[in-house]
Design a protein around this motif. Structure first.
Motif, PDB file in Angstrom:
ATOM      1  N   ALA A  22     -21.417  -2.678  -8.475  1.00 32.30           N
ATOM      2  CA  ALA A  22     -21.373  -3.945  -7.780  1.00 32.30           C
ATOM      3  C   ALA A  22     -20.405  -4.596  -8.348  1.00 32.30           C
ATOM      4  CB  ALA A  22     -22.662  -4.796  -7.996  1.00 32.30           C
ATOM      5  N   ALA A  23     -20.220  -4.755  -9.617  1.00 34.15           N
ATOM      6  CA  ALA A  23     -18.808  -5.751 -10.059  1.00 34.15           C
ATOM      7  C   ALA A  23     -17.718  -4.875  -9.748  1.00 34.15           C
ATOM      8  CB  ALA A  23     -19.168  -5.572 -11.639  1.00 34.15           C
ATOM      9  N   LEU A  24     -17.540  -3.683  -9.724  1.00 37.00           N
ATOM     10  CA  LEU A  24     -15.992  -3.089  -9.354  1.00 37.00           C
ATOM     11  C   LEU A  24     -15.931  -3.311  -7.750  1.00 37.00           C
ATOM     12  CD1 LEU A  24     -16.606   0.170 -11.521  1.00 37.00           C
ATOM     13  CD2 LEU A  24     -14.876  -1.362 -11.557  1.00 37.00           C
ATOM     14  N   ASP A  25     -16.852  -3.379  -7.023  1.00 35.74           N
ATOM     15  CA  ASP A  25     -16.816  -3.322  -5.645  1.00 35.74           C
ATOM     16  C   ASP A  25     -16.488  -4.799  -5.218  1.00 35.74           C
ATOM     17  OD1 ASP A  25     -17.438  -0.886  -5.244  1.00 35.74           O
ATOM     18  OD2 ASP A  25     -19.414  -1.078  -4.558  1.00 35.74           O
ATOM     19  N   ALA A  26     -16.797  -5.740  -6.226  1.00 38.04           N
ATOM     20  CA  ALA A  26     -16.222  -7.208  -5.823  1.00 38.04           C
ATOM     21  C   ALA A  26     -15.429  -7.833  -6.339  1.00 38.04           C
ATOM     22  CB  ALA A  26     -17.684  -7.979  -5.990  1.00 38.04           C
ATOM     23  N   SER A  27     -14.596  -7.079  -7.278  1.00 40.71           N
ATOM     24  CA  SER A  27     -13.412  -7.720  -8.054  1.00 40.71           C
ATOM     25  C   SER A  27     -12.267  -6.725  -8.140  1.00 40.71           C
ATOM     26  CB  SER A  27     -14.026  -7.986  -9.527  1.00 40.71           C
ATOM     27  OG  SER A  27     -14.553  -6.727 -10.012  1.00 40.71           O
ATOM     28  N   ASP A  28     -11.331  -7.456  -8.970  1.00 38.90           N
ATOM     29  CA  ASP A  28     -10.111  -6.517  -9.240  1.00 38.90           C
ATOM     30  C   ASP A  28     -10.095  -5.915 -10.565  1.00 38.90           C
ATOM     31  OD1 ASP A  28      -8.678  -7.451  -6.716  1.00 38.90           O
ATOM     32  OD2 ASP A  28      -8.639  -9.295  -7.795  1.00 38.90           O
ATOM     33  N   ALA A  29     -10.937  -6.540 -11.350  1.00 37.30           N
ATOM     34  CA  ALA A  29     -11.108  -6.034 -12.821  1.00 37.30           C
ATOM     35  C   ALA A  29     -12.434  -6.527 -13.220  1.00 37.30           C
ATOM     36  CB  ALA A  29      -9.915  -6.725 -13.761  1.00 37.30           C
ATOM     37  N   VAL A  30     -13.114  -5.639 -14.290  1.00 31.51           N
ATOM     38  CA  VAL A  30     -14.318  -6.084 -14.957  1.00 31.51           C
ATOM     39  C   VAL A  30     -14.193  -5.886 -16.480  1.00 31.51           C
ATOM     40  CG1 VAL A  30     -15.674  -4.838 -13.027  1.00 31.51           C
ATOM     41  CG2 VAL A  30     -14.856  -3.660 -15.077  1.00 31.51           C
ATOM     42  N   VAL A  31     -15.138  -6.577 -17.047  1.00 28.59           N
ATOM     43  CA  VAL A  31     -15.065  -6.534 -18.574  1.00 28.59           C
ATOM     44  C   VAL A  31     -16.341  -5.884 -18.844  1.00 28.59           C
ATOM     45  CG1 VAL A  31     -15.100  -7.926 -20.683  1.00 28.59           C
ATOM     46  CG2 VAL A  31     -13.917  -8.691 -18.503  1.00 28.59           C
ATOM     47  N   PRO A  32     -16.558  -4.614 -19.115  1.00 23.21           N
ATOM     48  CA  PRO A  32     -17.705  -3.764 -19.640  1.00 23.21           C
ATOM     49  C   PRO A  32     -17.962  -4.311 -21.037  1.00 23.21           C
ATOM     50  CG  PRO A  32     -16.123  -2.269 -18.721  1.00 23.21           C
ATOM     51  CD  PRO A  32     -15.198  -3.448 -19.193  1.00 23.21           C
ATOM     52  N   LEU A  33     -19.155  -5.287 -21.121  1.00 19.42           N
ATOM     53  CA  LEU A  33     -19.106  -5.889 -22.534  1.00 19.42           C
ATOM     54  C   LEU A  33     -20.733  -5.497 -22.891  1.00 19.42           C
ATOM     55  CD1 LEU A  33     -18.765  -8.337 -24.371  1.00 19.42           C
ATOM     56  CD2 LEU A  33     -19.912  -9.865 -22.624  1.00 19.42           C
ATOM     57  N   PHE A  34     -20.730  -5.447 -24.399  1.00 17.32           N
ATOM     58  CA  PHE A  34     -21.932  -5.244 -24.912  1.00 17.32           C
ATOM     59  C   PHE A  34     -21.829  -6.173 -26.228  1.00 17.32           C
ATOM     60  CE2 PHE A  34     -24.849  -3.491 -28.229  1.00 17.32           C
ATOM     61  CZ  PHE A  34     -25.970  -3.082 -27.501  1.00 17.32           C
ATOM     62  N   VAL A  35     -22.770  -6.750 -26.169  1.00 13.61           N
ATOM     63  CA  VAL A  35     -23.137  -7.568 -27.416  1.00 13.61           C
ATOM     64  C   VAL A  35     -24.350  -7.269 -28.449  1.00 13.61           C
ATOM     65  CG1 VAL A  35     -23.722 -10.136 -28.148  1.00 13.61           C
ATOM     66  CG2 VAL A  35     -22.334  -9.756 -26.153  1.00 13.61           C
ATOM     67  N   GLY A  69      -9.962   4.791 -17.396  1.00  9.88           N
ATOM     68  CA  GLY A  69      -8.822   3.719 -17.398  1.00  9.88           C
ATOM     69  C   GLY A  69      -9.401   2.404 -18.006  1.00  9.88           C
ATOM     70  N   GLY A  70     -10.690   2.368 -18.709  1.00  4.59           N
ATOM     71  CA  GLY A  70     -11.215   1.217 -18.921  1.00  4.59           C
ATOM     72  C   GLY A  70     -11.582   0.990 -20.585  1.00  4.59           C
ATOM     73  N   ARG A  71     -12.365   0.385 -20.966  1.00  6.97           N
ATOM     74  CA  ARG A  71     -12.684   0.300 -22.340  1.00  6.97           C
ATOM     75  C   ARG A  71     -14.137  -0.742 -22.563  1.00  6.97           C
ATOM     76  NH1 ARG A  71     -10.439  -3.989 -25.629  1.00  6.97           N
ATOM     77  NH2 ARG A  71      -8.982  -5.116 -24.180  1.00  6.97           N
ATOM     78  N   LEU A  72     -14.598  -0.343 -23.456  1.00  6.34           N
ATOM     79  CA  LEU A  72     -15.947  -1.238 -23.916  1.00  6.34           C
ATOM     80  C   LEU A  72     -15.418  -2.245 -24.741  1.00  6.34           C
ATOM     81  CD1 LEU A  72     -19.046  -1.785 -23.949  1.00  6.34           C
ATOM     82  CD2 LEU A  72     -19.403  -0.403 -25.874  1.00  6.34           C
ATOM     83  N   ILE A  73     -15.869  -3.404 -24.416  1.00  9.91           N
ATOM     84  CA  ILE A  73     -15.583  -4.620 -25.308  1.00  9.91           C
ATOM     85  C   ILE A  73     -16.962  -5.126 -26.092  1.00  9.91           C
ATOM     86  CG2 ILE A  73     -15.059  -7.079 -25.210  1.00  9.91           C
ATOM     87  CD1 ILE A  73     -12.754  -5.228 -24.290  1.00  9.91           C
ATOM     88  N   PRO A 168     -18.093   5.547 -11.265  1.00 14.79           N
ATOM     89  CA  PRO A 168     -16.694   4.929 -10.930  1.00 14.79           C
ATOM     90  C   PRO A 168     -15.625   6.068 -11.114  1.00 14.79           C
ATOM     91  CG  PRO A 168     -17.398   3.653 -12.811  1.00 14.79           C
ATOM     92  CD  PRO A 168     -18.613   4.506 -12.365  1.00 14.79           C
ATOM     93  N   ARG A 169     -14.562   5.977 -10.469  1.00 16.04           N
ATOM     94  CA  ARG A 169     -13.573   6.802 -10.719  1.00 16.04           C
ATOM     95  C   ARG A 169     -12.508   6.106 -11.735  1.00 16.04           C
ATOM     96  NH1 ARG A 169     -12.204  10.147  -5.047  1.00 16.04           N
ATOM     97  NH2 ARG A 169     -14.129  11.362  -4.925  1.00 16.04           N
ATOM     98  N   ALA A 170     -12.410   4.800 -11.334  1.00 11.25           N
ATOM     99  CA  ALA A 170     -11.280   3.987 -11.853  1.00 11.25           C
ATOM    100  C   ALA A 170     -11.770   2.558 -12.425  1.00 11.25           C
ATOM    101  CB  ALA A 170     -10.107   3.930 -11.148  1.00 11.25           C
ATOM    102  N   ILE A 171     -11.379   2.218 -13.509  1.00 11.22           N
ATOM    103  CA  ILE A 171     -12.125   0.869 -13.935  1.00 11.22           C
ATOM    104  C   ILE A 171     -10.725   0.156 -14.646  1.00 11.22           C
ATOM    105  CG2 ILE A 171     -13.582  -0.282 -15.786  1.00 11.22           C
ATOM    106  CD1 ILE A 171     -15.601   2.060 -15.769  1.00 11.22           C
ATOM    107  N   THR A 172     -10.661  -0.990 -14.351  1.00 15.68           N
ATOM    108  CA  THR A 172      -9.514  -1.838 -14.537  1.00 15.68           C
ATOM    109  C   THR A 172     -10.065  -2.925 -15.744  1.00 15.68           C
ATOM    110  OG1 THR A 172      -8.001  -1.389 -12.915  1.00 15.68           O
ATOM    111  CG2 THR A 172      -7.639  -3.490 -14.169  1.00 15.68           C
TER     112      THR A 172
END
Length: 457
Positions: A22-35, A69-73, A168-172
């Motif tokens: 859902a986040a990817l479909d509604a945005s240009d970029a996402v922050v994959p975050l784990f705290v 193309g992404g990474r975990l924060i 997803p195929r691509a994550i920015t």
């Protein structure tokens, strides 16, 4: 740039992940975050086995994101504070996360809403990520949850289940977002030597192997202690490295009695989640009190230590407890036998056993652990609150040749066949040859004590 944050909690995967999709479909970029949440540490829920398995999961999640193309924060601290910092750094407009059922998870959601409102950031909570059917989706007329599994399962089985979400195929990911170093499993002290590997890749391999060669026999063999014929998917379901919806859908596609029996276990998992969602106090209080005056950690110290160490004198109980210590996991039938022995035969408060399990189980889940313990104690949802599992009868039925016992209680390996379940029957020098204790309680005495306590004598 439109940015959204995906807060991973107990859903550490890229496949079948509705918040990420859902986040990817509604945005240009996402922050994959784990705290790595300091609140969980404060609640004494962070223990070596789960910490080590989590390290595997986070490293694997990061690898899966990097492949796209992404990474975990990764951040450390109070989850609300850390999410708010990331939102401020990236000017994110929304935070997506999976819905939880515990009191802590709900407070986390409320805290995020309150903290992010002033930043103009929306909190979007997604159902059917941690469970197949959202808690509260299935309920009897005029009530907020089912208190008995059978009618719940009947309704649960008829519910439409969402489709599996493609990975997803691509994550920015926005540039410049800082991250703490990923943890390493080998840096965690006190880990069980036989702890399984964590991570989505390992979970998906296990699920595929299970569907290919294990599930067809599950109905007949799920209680087979020496056969070890269960899926061992519970740690992956707990950490969300596989999704319950995908596990159910693929199992149903496999078909057959074994698949039906396995999906029923997924329904049990959902059942416990909906009970805890409706009655969060059940994490520590009796769901249905029986007026017990349990023996406590102080009053039953020696018996509890013998149970924890696998030295009760009942080999099948001890085998289960030693498997727990070695693997951070225990066979489902072993869990029933060991918990019944503690609460019904030794008459020790179920919370003592639940805490010990949570200290070691890699799949230690508040909903399933606490409510299964209450089920066995007769203070939960069991319609037969006074049932007692005789460990000798259980051993003869589910470990008839003693193979499971000899695997985990090696000092009894010299005893052949079913004789391994009753070493105290040996006499003289033959008995002295085995460094193994006599029973800490006679089963008849334990049963009599329990009946007196429940007013059944």
């Amino acid at each position: 740039m439109r940015v959204r944050v995906v807060l991973f909690t107990s859903d550490l995967r890229v496949h079948d992940h509705p918040p990420l999709r859902a986040a990817l479909d509604a945005s240009d970029a996402v922050v994959p975050l784990f705290v790595r949440d300091s609140g969980i540490d404060a609640a004494s829920f962070t223990v070596p086995n789960r910490e080590a398995f989590l390290a595997d999961c986070l490293r694997d999640l990061d690898a899966g994101l990097r492949e796209r193309g992404g990474r975990l924060i990764l951040r450390d601290g109070d989850v609300t504070d850390e999410v708010a910092k990331v939102v401020s750094e990236t000017d994110a407009c929304a935070v997506h996360l999976a819905g939880g059922v515990s009191r802590y998870a709900r407070r986390r959601e409320d805290g995020l809403r309150a903290a992010l409102r002033g930043l103009g950031c929306e909190v979007v909570v997604h159902d059917a990520v941690v469970t197949c059917v959202p808690p509260g989706e299935v309920a009897p007329a005029g009530k907020d949850h089912f208190a008995v599994f059978t009618p719940y399962h009947r309704h649960w089985d008829q519910q439409p289940v969402r489709s599996v979400v493609r990975a997803p195929r691509a994550i920015t990911v926005p540039e410049g977002v800082g991250s703490a170093p990923l943890p390493q499993r080998d840096k965690v002290p006190g880990v069980s030597p036989g702890l399984a590997e964590g991570g989505e890749e390992a979970g998906r391999k296990r699920l595929t192997a299970w569907l290919r060669s294990g599930i067809s026999a599950y109905e007949d063999r799920h209680d087979d202690l020496p056969g070890d014929a269960t899926s061992k998917l519970s740690p992956h379901l707990h950490f969300g490295t596989i999704g319950p919806v995908e596990a159910a859908q693929r199992s149903r596609a496999a078909g057959g009695p074994g698949a039906e029996a396995f999906v029923r276990q997924l329904a049990w998992r959902d059942f416990h989640h909906q009970v805890l969602a409706a009655r969060p106090a059940a994490a520590h209080d009796d769901y249905r009190t029986q007026g017990d005056r349990w023996r406590t950690a102080r009053s039953a110290r020696e018996d509890i230590e013998a149970w924890q160490e696998g030295r009760t004198g009942y080999p099948v109980v001890d085998a289960a407890m030693r498997q727990l210590r070695h693997e951070g996991w225990m066979h489902n039938r072993g869990r029933l036998i060991a918990s019944s022995f503690l609460v019904k035969t030794l008459y020790v408060d179920w919370r003592v056993g639940a805490r010990h399990f949570l200290d070691l189980l890699v799949d230690g889940d508040v909903a399933n652990n606490q409510l299964n313990w209450q089920w066995m104690a007769g203070t939960g949802t069991d319609s037969r609150p006074n049932r007692v599992l005789n460990p000798l009868a259980q051993a003869e039925r589910y470990d008839p040749d003693g193979t499971y016992v000899r695997r985990w209680v090696p000092e009894l390996a010299g005893l052949e066949g079913a004789a391994v379940h009753r070493p105290w029957k040996l006499r003289g020098l033959e008995r002295a040859a085995y460094d193994y204790p006599d029973p800490i309680v006679e089963l008849s005495d334990g049963l009599a004590r329990f009946k007196r306590a429940r007013g059944l004598d």
